[in-house]
Design an enzyme around this catalytic site. Structure first.
Site, PDB file in Angstrom:
ATOM      1  CB  SER A 227      32.303   9.250  -0.393  1.00  0.00           C
ATOM      2  OG  SER A 227      33.004  10.139   0.343  1.00  0.00           O
ATOM      3  CG  ASP A 453      33.189  13.611  -6.361  1.00  0.00           C
ATOM      4  OD1 ASP A 453      33.508  14.412  -5.303  1.00  0.00           O
ATOM      5  OD2 ASP A 453      32.778  12.821  -6.226  1.00  0.00           O
ATOM      6  CG  HIS A 483      30.756  13.380  -3.008  1.00  0.00           C
ATOM      7  ND1 HIS A 483      31.854  12.926  -3.177  1.00  0.00           N
ATOM      8  CD2 HIS A 483      30.386  12.747  -1.532  1.00  0.00           C
ATOM      9  CE1 HIS A 483      32.345  12.245  -2.437  1.00  0.00           C
ATOM     10  NE2 HIS A 483      31.548  12.057  -1.446  1.00  0.00           N
TER      11      HIS A 483
END
Length: 514
Positions: A227, A453, A483
């Site tokens: 991320s 995602d 995610h």
């Protein structure tokens, strides 16, 4: 949590240029030698403090591997290495492999920005046990996060009110209240943490990474970014391309988007995940308890949120479940398919007037523990994002953009659009529209995108590959939900990532895992 990350402008002074040369390994600056030669004092890890989320000290791994923690000194201001220092908290567990098999340290950043790596790594470590056969697993609290000189804004009681407020104002009075609340939060950050606010940009954290690499004794940075960690890794690769070792970016932030574009992309991503959740519920052999069809599921949830805007329901005493809290809870559950069943239960309960499960999910999103204490993830997220991002948005900007956001996501568009006002009154100027991650000459970086995602939409992986430059980014696609990809336990994804990190085998560009 998701982030809008932007790069600070390059320093123009001669001293800053000299410093960047030194940091790249091309000089003998005495001050640099002092910090890179420090020896870390590794000890048993204490229990996480409030800023890290609280809880117990990390337990040994099943094979007896012990967690160790240490504090690394780094300059507060990388443009003034002779000035004050701050302490950066590190955690590690040693490799299970023999000395002649050890590659070095594999440093993780799990995202945010604002997430504590010291708290996160023990919880995820078993997923990375294969990688531990050749690496020490290492993570850290970035500057401004957790135990690393944390940014502190409002207290727990103020944060309860902050997260209960109406985040999607319907009239002038609600809009004024939201703007005043945001200004109050930002003023508290400046009052309580003004000294560190100018020094939490992603470029600062990237320089910390290079110092960490040297202090840990590695010639190259071996890195696993997830991320926001992909953005941090991209900035590192741009600043120190010759220092990149084996690196993996998973759940990739698009480095080419400004905050408006990034928020709009997230609105589309969460709407896609929400649509997939609805389809999944009604596709099961048993009856979906929250709707007869996918459209019925979506319509009923939209109605629930409208009803909560008018009249909240019982949450976790003494707090009520508001529209804002329910939206946060739904968003949190969409991060992982493992939470979809939990979300279904929470929605079913909410239809009957019980908002406790959705409140638990909302608290998870906002970093609130059961005892009512908040970690500093929201404060750190705001500080890092606002220091990175140059654009500032006001209420007029949001009103202008609302139709586009609503088209992107009927359910989340309003909240995503109003979320852009967070940096409007921030004390520190933002650095740039978006970061520079171009890294010519760097070693291959494996870039993993997940088609489902919600927080970092799949298109960001291709954008990162292109921005890193020819011969650097290697794209791998996972056709899944949630995610990130590696923690899905998909064998194809894990095989490709492990093959590169452990054996240096770069998978063919364009590999697709299902």
């Amino acid at each position: 949590m998701p982030s809008l990350l932007r790069l600070r402008a390059a320093a123009l002074t001669v001293s800053a240029l000299l410093l960047s040369t030194v940091l790249a390994g091309c000089g003998d600056d005495a001050q640099r030698e002092d910090v890179t030669r420090q020896e870390l004092s590794w000890k048993a890890c204490p229990a996480p403090d409030e800023a890290q989320g609280g809880g117990a000290s990390p337990s040994p791994l099943p094979d007896g591997g012990e967690w160790q923690c240490a504090t690394m000194k780094a300059p507060l201001d990388w443009d003034d290495p002779k000035g004050d220092t701050i302490g950066l908290e590190l955690i590690r567990v040693r490799t299970t492999g023999a000395d002649n098999e050890r590659i070095g340290s594999l440093i993780f950043n799990f995202g945010g920005p604002g997430g504590s790596g010291v708290s996160s790594l023990p919880g995820f470590a078993e997923s990375y046990e294969k990688l531990r056969t050749r690496y020490d697993l290492v993570s850290f609290d970035p500057r401004g996060v957790g135990r690393s000189d944390p940014v502190i804004c409002e207290n727990d009681q103020q944060l309860d009110a902050y997260f209960q407020q109406d985040g999607t104002p319907d009239d002038a009075a609600e809009r004024t209240q939201l703007l005043d609340s945001t200004t109050g939060f930002n003023d508290a950050c400046e009052q309580n943490s003004g000294k560190i606010l100018p020094h939490v940009r992603t470029t600062d954290a990237a320089r910390d990474l290079d110092l960490m690499r040297q202090v840990l004794g590695d010639d190259k940075l071996h890195y696993f970014g997830i991320s926001y960690g992909t953005e941090l890794g991209g900035v590192y690769a741009h600043l120190f391309p010759e220092r990149v070792g084996r690196a993996v970016f998973d759940a990739v932030v698009d480095p080419t988007k400004n905050p408006e574009q990034g928020s709009l992309g997230q609105a589309k991503g969460f709407q896609l995940a929400f649509d997939n959740f609805a389809e999944d519920c009604v596709s099961k052999t048993e009856e979906c308890p929250i709707g007869d069809s996918a459209q019925d599921v979506k319509d009923r949830i939209a109605t629930l949120l409208k009803d909560l805007d008018r009249k909240p329901i019982e949450g976790i005493f003494p707090r009520q479940l508001t529209q804002t809290a329910a939206t946060s809870g739904i968003l949190q559950a969409l991060y992982s398919k493992d939470l979809w069943e939990f979300l279904t239960d929470g929605l079913e309960e909410a239809y009957d007037g019980n908002g406790s499960t959705l409140m638990i999910l909302s608290d998870l999103m906002n970093g609130r523990s059961e005892n009512g204490e908040y970690d500093n993830s929201t404060a750190a997220f705001t500080a890092i994002s606002c220091a990175d991002a140059k654009p500032r948005y006001d209420a007029a900007d949001v009103e202008r953009l609302l139709p586009e956001f609503r088209a992107a996501s009927p359910l989340f568009g309003d909240s995503m659009a109003w979320g852009m006002i967070g940096c409007t009154d921030w004390a520190v100027a933002g650095a740039a529209d978006h970061p520079d991650v171009s890294a010519p000459g760097a070693a291959p970086i494996l870039v993993v995108g997940n088609t489902g995602d919600p927080a970092t939409p799949y298109e960001g992986a291709r954008a990162m590959v292109n921005a890193l430059g020819k011969g650097v980014g290697v794209e791998l696609t996972y056709r899944g939900q949630g995610h990130g990809a590696y923690d899905s336990k998909n064998r194809c994804v894990q095989g490709a990532v492990n093959g590169y990190l452990l054996d240096g085998k770069v998978p063919p560009a364009g590999t697709v895992c299902t």
